[in-house]
Enzyme design. Structure first.
Site, short mmCIF file in Angstrom:
data_model
loop_
_atom_site.label_atom_id
_atom_site.label_comp_id
_atom_site.label_asym_id
_atom_site.label_seq_id
_atom_site.Cartn_x
_atom_site.Cartn_y
_atom_site.Cartn_z
N ASP A 312 0.82 -1.22 0.00
CA ASP A 312 0.00 0.00 0.00
C ASP A 312 0.85 1.27 0.00
OD1 ASP A 312 -2.26 -1.53 0.03
OD2 ASP A 312 -2.59 -1.36 2.18
N LYS A 339 -5.04 -3.08 -7.48
CA LYS A 339 -5.44 -2.28 -6.31
C LYS A 339 -6.53 -1.29 -6.74
CE LYS A 339 -3.00 -4.31 -3.28
NZ LYS A 339 -3.67 -5.05 -2.23
C1 S3P Z 1 -5.56 -5.35 3.41
C2 S3P Z 1 -4.73 -6.19 2.72
C3 S3P Z 1 -3.99 -5.77 1.52
C4 S3P Z 1 -3.93 -4.25 1.40
C5 S3P Z 1 -5.26 -3.61 1.66
C6 S3P Z 1 -5.74 -3.94 3.06
C7 S3P Z 1 -6.27 -5.90 4.58
O1 S3P Z 1 -4.62 -6.28 0.38
O2 S3P Z 1 -3.46 -3.88 0.13
O3 S3P Z 1 -5.18 -2.21 1.53
O4 S3P Z 1 -6.80 -5.12 5.40
O5 S3P Z 1 -6.33 -7.12 4.71
P1 S3P Z 1 -4.30 -7.78 -0.17
O6 S3P Z 1 -4.70 -8.71 0.89
O7 S3P Z 1 -5.15 -7.94 -1.39
O8 S3P Z 1 -2.84 -7.80 -0.48
#
Ligand code: S3P
Length: 426
Positions: A312, A339
């Site tokens: 992120d 994303k």
């Molecule tokens: C998150 C996991 C991440 C991150 C997202 C929040 C979470 O995504 O990029 O902003 O709260 O579990 P991914 O699990 O798809 O990598």
């Protein structure tokens, strides 16, 4: 709020105690409260669009919510079939975790989101959930929202994920809590672990051994959650980059989660030369403390490991890379393409508009550090792209448009930014 003009700034020195509360923990706190027997108390909940949508959804699922503006109290007598369609807004975390939570609940549920969320892949959760008996469907064979779920009995599983995703892991852990036996989830790299920490803190039988998580089904409801949500390191990181690119600047970012799966971007900035230290204050569900950042000249680095720990923050880090001497390379980061926007394209286009030489790769980019120039950049509806280029403006001035997305994660961003520079909002 459509457009902002940011002016360059000189050195600053400040301590920030109002960084937005953590988004991942806020989503989870309201969802997990539905699995507990008493009244959960959540202090410092993130009041931003994404997480307020999750709060609205748990209300639609029958939770009783009392909110005095400081502490949110949630009690639940089990998930009820909702009258409404459940709207996750812009939030992939919301949609994917609710899929796990609702797959075993009694009733029929429809999950939708905004036009950006409706184009993001959901197969990564719908496929493993369907393989254990979930009745889930959506556009393109369950890959795209709106999604519909008919709660069903779930089979115990041993699932090996190809992607390091906390959203997929969390959805499967939530499903495992209601499966008909002990479940195992394996991931290729450790992704953020708030779900495991919080559910264990509530009494769930979850064991983590390296990349393997073992989850026993619930025999009872969990203990209520009593949590103060720490500040979000992903939001705090914008001000870390601001400090790292402005000579002689320094900042203290207060009350941030120091969970190792969340502060890798600060470690990367340290590797680039910034002066960063961490001060642990307390450790309940998560280690929490202050992060001190001081300017020092930056140099380029290669980032290829533990990508999910800084996924992120890569857009903001790309601004530091653009200001560093030498070249920086980001690889193994294909996940950036799915994303809130395709963040490889949006970073590359934005930096090129600012006069920086960038090579685009399928799984990342190469940035040649240089002199940022003032430009007009569009966020493509992506909060982290918008805030990253606004921070770049501290160096050279910037016009950034399509800003409503900032409200999904960091509603007081401009208030804090005004402490270090002049901004004109239209
Ligand atoms: C998150 C996991 C991440 C991150 C997202 C929040 C979470 O995504 O990029 O902003 O709260 O579990 P991914 O699990 O798809 O990598």
């Amino acid at each position: 709020m459509n457009k902002v003009v940011v002016f360059p700034t000189k050195s600053f020195s400040l301590s920030i105690s109002e960084i937005a509360p953590d988004k991942s923990i806020s989503h989870r706190s309201v969802m997990f409260a539905m699995l507990s027997k008493g009244v959960s108390e959540i202090e410092n909940f993130l009041r931003a669009e994404d997480t307020l949508n999750s709060l609205e959804i748990v209300k639609n699922l029958g939770a009783k919510v009392e909110d005095d503006g400081k502490i949110i109290k949630i009690s639940s007598s089990g998930i009820q079939e909702p009258f409404e369609i459940l709207d996750c807004g812009n939030s992939g975390t919301g949609m994917r975790l609710f899929c796990g939570l609702l797959s075993s609940a009694n009733g029929h549920f429809v999950l939708t989101g905004d036009k950006y969320l409706r184009r993001r892949p959901m197969k990564r959760v719908s496929a493993p959930l369907m393989s254990i008996g979930a009745k889930l469907d959506g556009r393109q064979n369950g890959d795209l929202a709106p999604l519909s779920i008919r709660g069903a009995s779930l089979k115990a599983f041993d699932y090996e994920s190809k992607i390091a995703s906390a959203q997929v892991k969390s959805a499967m852990i939530l499903a495992a809590l209601r499966a008909d036996g002990v479940c195992t989830y394996r991931e290729p790299e450790l992704s953020r672990d708030h779900t495991e920490r919080m559910l264990k803190g509530m009494g769930a039988d979850i064991k983590v051994d390296g990349l393997t998580t073992t989850i026993a089904p619930l025999t009872n409801l969990l203990e209520p959650l009593k949590i103060r949500v720490p500040a979000d390191p992903s939001s705090a990181f914008f001000f870390a980059v601001a400090t790292a690119i402005i000579p002689n600047a320094s900042v203290i970012l207060e009350g941030v989660t120091l969970n190792p799966t969340r502060i890798e971007a600060f470690k990367a900035l340290e590797r680039m030369g910034a002066n960063i230290s961490y001060e642990l204050k307390n450790d309940k569900y998560e280690p929490v403390g202050n992060i001190h950042v001081k300017y020092a000249p930056l140099h380029g680095i290669v980032i290829e490991n533990n990508i999910s720990w800084l996924i992120d923050e890569l857009p903001a880090l790309s601004i530091a890379m653009a200001c560093a001497s030498g070249e920086s390379i980001v690889k193994n980061a294909k996940e950036l393409r799915v994303k809130e926007s395709d963040r490889i394209s949006t970073v590359v286009e934005g930096l090129r508009a600012c006069g920086i030489a960038v090579d685009e790769q399928e799984d990342g980019y190469k940035i040649i550090g240089g002199e940022l120039q003032k430009a007009e950049v569009e966020s493509d509806g992506d909060h982290r792209i918008a805030m990253s280029f606004i921070i770049a403006g501290l160096k050279c001035g910037m016009e950034v448009s399509d800003l409503d997305c900032i409200n999904t994660s960091f509603p007081n961003f401009f208030e804090l930014l005004k402490k270090i520079t002049q901004v004109e909002l239209n």
